[in-house]
Design a protein around this motif. Structure first.
Motif, PDB file in Angstrom:
ATOM      1  N   ASP A 184      55.532  18.748  69.784  1.00  0.00           N
ATOM      2  CA  ASP A 184      56.206  19.117  68.532  1.00  0.00           C
ATOM      3  C   ASP A 184      55.576  20.346  67.880  1.00  0.00           C
ATOM      4  O   ASP A 184      56.271  21.284  67.480  1.00  0.00           O
ATOM      5  CB  ASP A 184      56.175  17.930  67.557  1.00  0.00           C
ATOM      6  CG  ASP A 184      57.136  16.827  67.975  1.00  0.00           C
ATOM      7  OD1 ASP A 184      57.889  17.036  68.947  1.00  0.00           O
ATOM      8  OD2 ASP A 184      57.132  15.763  67.331  1.00  0.00           O
ATOM      9  N   VAL A 185      54.240  20.328  67.757  1.00  0.00           N
ATOM     10  CA  VAL A 185      53.550  21.460  67.126  1.00  0.00           C
ATOM     11  C   VAL A 185      53.676  22.716  67.975  1.00  0.00           C
ATOM     12  O   VAL A 185      53.917  23.820  67.466  1.00  0.00           O
ATOM     13  CB  VAL A 185      52.063  21.117  66.882  1.00  0.00           C
ATOM     14  CG1 VAL A 185      51.318  22.320  66.336  1.00  0.00           C
ATOM     15  CG2 VAL A 185      51.945  19.940  65.927  1.00  0.00           C
ATOM     16  N   LYS A 219      57.141  24.300  67.643  1.00  0.00           N
ATOM     17  CA  LYS A 219      57.292  25.005  66.362  1.00  0.00           C
ATOM     18  C   LYS A 219      56.611  26.359  66.404  1.00  0.00           C
ATOM     19  O   LYS A 219      57.188  27.384  65.994  1.00  0.00           O
ATOM     20  CB  LYS A 219      56.702  24.155  65.235  1.00  0.00           C
ATOM     21  CG  LYS A 219      57.457  22.870  64.938  1.00  0.00           C
ATOM     22  CD  LYS A 219      56.766  22.089  63.832  1.00  0.00           C
ATOM     23  CE  LYS A 219      57.404  20.707  63.627  1.00  0.00           C
ATOM     24  NZ  LYS A 219      58.778  20.801  63.150  1.00  0.00           N
TER      25      LYS A 219
END
Length: 319
Positions: free
Chosen positions: A78-79, A82
């Motif tokens: 997820d990080v 992004k």
């Protein structure tokens, strides 16, 4: 690994190799010139900044795609999604706007001395650092969507409703309206500078055509060597800028066409093929443009040749 994944990995690997070597060479050449001469011309500073943005495109997006495709290293949680998509979108849009700045500066450089446009060129050169800062602020602020909506690839019914599949990541928007609004902003951010740089290129071509006819009309008179050298330098710089803009319109035109198609699809595409093609075409410019710069820019050629000459000299003396 299936054949599709292998082909995908090899294509991005070729872009990564070309982009890193080419843009790295351009950056090193200009930094070497700046160290030797103490400064850079405004046009050279723009090209240096453009090569840096292109290096970020291939270094962040393409290289990490290669590492993940070949299961070497995967940052796309997820990080990671992004961060990677945010940096990629920012550097990609910076590359577009910097090419417009370069074409606008070259367009102003063909203006007659003493005219308002010539004064505008001097003003633009004076505040070039401020222009870079404003472009960074605008493009960074317009690329925040991935920080809010990007996630690692996973099975989720909500992702199928309003998401965009980019192979290792999804952009999961809360609603179709937010997805379409974000898409419209991205298209507008690309189309505006592309249209403006196309207009600037047409003006440059018109000037070169008129200048060529004037030179032909004066051939019966006494030739002026300095004038010819100036015209040759102007022509070379103008042709380089027009070539870069032509490639931009071609590659990013395909990119934005595929992006608009993605927005018209009701549900998230099960395949990332369209997103892969978009990334490929937008990264293709970042990989090809340094070749044009190296081939046409005498300062870059000189610095790279000096580097090779020094290397050869040191090898000869050590032998």
């Amino acid at each position: 690994m299936n054949s599709d994944a292998l082909m995908r990995g090899m294509l991005f690997l070729s872009l990564t190799a070309m982009g890193i070597l080419g843009n790295g060479g351009v950056i090193c050449a200009f930094l070497s010139a700046m160290y030797r001469e103490g400064r850079l011309l405004p046009a050279d500073a723009i090209v240096l900044h453009l090569a840096s943005a292109n290096l970020m495109v291939v270094g962040v997006r393409c290289l990490l795609e290669v590492l993940a495709t070949f299961d070497i290293y995967n940052v796309f949680d997820d990080v990671g999604c992004k961060a990677v998509i945010f940096i990629y979108r920012t550097s990609r849009s910076l590359s577009i706007w910097l090419t417009f700045v370069l074409s606008a500066y070259q367009c102003l450089s063909v203006a007659p001395p003493g005219s308002r446009w010539a004064d505008t060129r001097l003003l633009m050169a004076q505040y070039l650092g401020s222009i870079f800062l404003v472009l960074w602020m605008i493009n960074t602020s317009m690329s925040v969507a991935p920080l809010l909506f990007a996630t690692g690839a996973k099975n989720d019914s909500k992702l199928v409703q309003n998401g965009i599949n980019v192979e290792f990541c999804f952009l999961s928007f809360p609603s179709r309206i937010s997805r379409d609004a974000n898409g419209a902003v991205q298209v507008g951010r690309d189309v505006v500078p592309i249209a403006l740089m196309a207009v600037a290129s047409l003006i440059i071509l018109a000037f070169l055509y008129r200048h060529t006819r004037q030179v032909k009309g004066l051939r019966s008179g006494v030739p002026v060597a300095g004038g010819r050298q100036g015209l040759s330098a102007e022509r070379r710089a103008a042709v380089t800028v027009v070539t870069l803009v032509t490639l931009y319109v071609l590659f990013y035109g395909v990119d934005n066409g595929l992006w608009v198609y993605t927005l018209t699809v009701q549900q998230t595409l099960s395949s990332s093929l369209i997103s892969d093609l978009r990334i490929f075409f937008s990264s293709l410019y970042a990989a090809v443009s340094p070749i044009i710069i190296i081939a046409s820019n005498k300062k870059v050629n000189k610095q790279l040749m000096c580097g090779n000459g020094r290397k050869g000299f040191s090898e000869t003396t050590s032998a």
